[in-house]
Scaffold this motif. Structure first.
Motif, mmCIF file in Angstrom:
data_model
loop_
_atom_site.group_PDB
_atom_site.id
_atom_site.type_symbol
_atom_site.label_atom_id
_atom_site.label_comp_id
_atom_site.label_asym_id
_atom_site.label_seq_id
_atom_site.Cartn_x
_atom_site.Cartn_y
_atom_site.Cartn_z
ATOM 1 N N LEU A 100 0.821 -1.206 0.000
ATOM 2 C CA LEU A 100 0.000 0.000 0.000
ATOM 3 C C LEU A 100 0.860 1.264 0.000
ATOM 4 C CD1 LEU A 100 -2.846 -1.054 2.468
ATOM 5 C CD2 LEU A 100 -2.892 -0.991 -0.025
ATOM 6 N N ALA A 156 -5.395 -1.241 5.468
ATOM 7 C CA ALA A 156 -6.173 -0.514 4.464
ATOM 8 C C ALA A 156 -6.783 0.743 5.064
ATOM 9 C CB ALA A 156 -7.268 -1.418 3.895
ATOM 10 N N SER A 195 -4.293 3.656 5.311
ATOM 11 C CA SER A 195 -3.899 4.298 4.059
ATOM 12 C C SER A 195 -5.052 4.992 3.342
ATOM 13 C CB SER A 195 -3.282 3.266 3.118
ATOM 14 O OG SER A 195 -4.252 2.327 2.703
ATOM 15 N N LEU A 208 -7.371 3.597 1.743
ATOM 16 C CA LEU A 208 -7.568 2.915 0.469
ATOM 17 C C LEU A 208 -9.054 2.890 0.120
ATOM 18 C CD1 LEU A 208 -6.113 1.272 -1.744
ATOM 19 C CD2 LEU A 208 -6.624 -0.775 -0.403
#
Length: 319
Positions: free
Chosen positions: A20, A78, A81, A83
């Motif tokens: 990531l 996740a 970040s 995402l």
């Protein structure tokens, strides 16, 4: 019983963090924000190749044969970040919707009559039954989904710029029946809670970093007692929520999952708000990332299991 992460679990967490960081670091995140909120199909496939979606499938079906504790570690990263995309629904649909496990298909979720995120990018729709029929679940794909997007939906303005929302105005045709919709809802809530934990941890780091660098009256603002208290409270919230999410991942108990979701939602929302306080006026600007965490945390708080439903579940268990 030893609840410390194993070497393999640490390696799994570090591996997805590296992926990531390389593919969705801050520069790429900002570029995606400026370029639109669609799902990055290339990144989606890379996540599929890394086993993000097929993690809990049996090895005989192309998965890694791991469990909820390992999935929680991935979704925590996740959340750190920011995402975008329907990660939880695609993970849950691996094995049920063709291409979901490999990252070739994007699967979103319809939960009751709530708005649907990323419907315009979706190749599959995971349909959960209403709270009155929690065991029902199905998957809608192909022409039925395309017809629904074209004729039975309308876009909504979304709080989170990374999550386009749609309201379904037409009826949803019955798709392929899936087993145990109540279990899917609980697992979705736990993985969303893990994302909230990752966001809470990241905003804590952001607050501490800014408090150490920003100076007022000739001293870092982190030396002021009020700022210290804010950062300390943020750390406590994040760690408490992480413990609850990790424990619920081990037991998979519906009541513990409900409690973990409540704690994680509170940690993500309150930590983002306190991080805004530490940043002061600049935290409210578009250039800062703090508001993005707050908006995502608010949105996730209303998904899978809302606070009122979690409270009812906890109260019923106590009674």
């Amino acid at each position: 019983m030893d609840f410390q992460l194993s070497d393999d679990q640490r390696a799994l967490r570090e591996g997805i963090r590296d992926i990531l960081a390389g593919r969705f670091g801050r520069d790429r995140m900002r570029a995606a924000l400026d370029g639109g909120a669609g799902v990055d199909r290339t990144l989606w496939r890379e996540l599929g190749e890394a086993g993000f979606f097929a993690l809990r499938l049996p090895e005989a079906e192309g998965g890694a044969g791991l469990g909820l504790p390992e999935a929680v570690l991935l979704f925590e990263e996740a959340g750190r970040s920011l995402l975008p995309g329907p990660l939880v629904a695609t993970h849950l649909a691996a094995g049920a919707v063709k291409g979901a496990a490999e990252g070739e298909a994007v699967v979103t979720v319809l939960d009751g009559r709530r708005p649907v995120g990323h419907l315009g990018d979706a190749d599959g729709l995971l349909v959960l039954g209403p709270d009155t029929s929690p065991g029902r679940a199905s998957a809608v794909t192909g022409g039925a989904l395309r017809d629904l997007v074209r004729e039975g939906s309308e876009p909504l303005r979304s709080l989170d710029p990374f999550t386009p929302l749609w309201r379904l105005t037409g009826s949803v045709e019955s798709g392929e029946r899936l087993p145990d919709g109540a279990l899917l809802r609980d697992e979705g809530a736990l993985l969303a809670a893990a994302e909230q934990v990752g966001s809470a941890a990241r905003t804590t780091e952001m607050a501490v970093q800014h408090a150490g660098a920003r100076e007022q009256f000739g001293a870092p603002i982190g030396s002021f007692q009020a700022v210290k208290h804010l950062c300390a409270d943020m750390l406590v919230r994040a760690e408490l929520a992480r413990c609850a999410v990790y424990a619920a991942a081990v037991t998979a108990d519906p009541v513990e999952i409900a409690g973990a979701k409540m704690l994680a939602d509170d940690a993500a929302v309150h930590n983002a708000r306190d991080c805004l306080q530490v940043h002061g006026g600049m935290g409210f600007t578009w250039e800062a990332d703090v508001h993005l965490h707050l908006k995502r945390a608010w949105l996730r708080s209303g998904q899978w299991i809302e606070r009122a439903a979690a409270e009812e579940r906890l109260a019923a268990d106590l009674g």
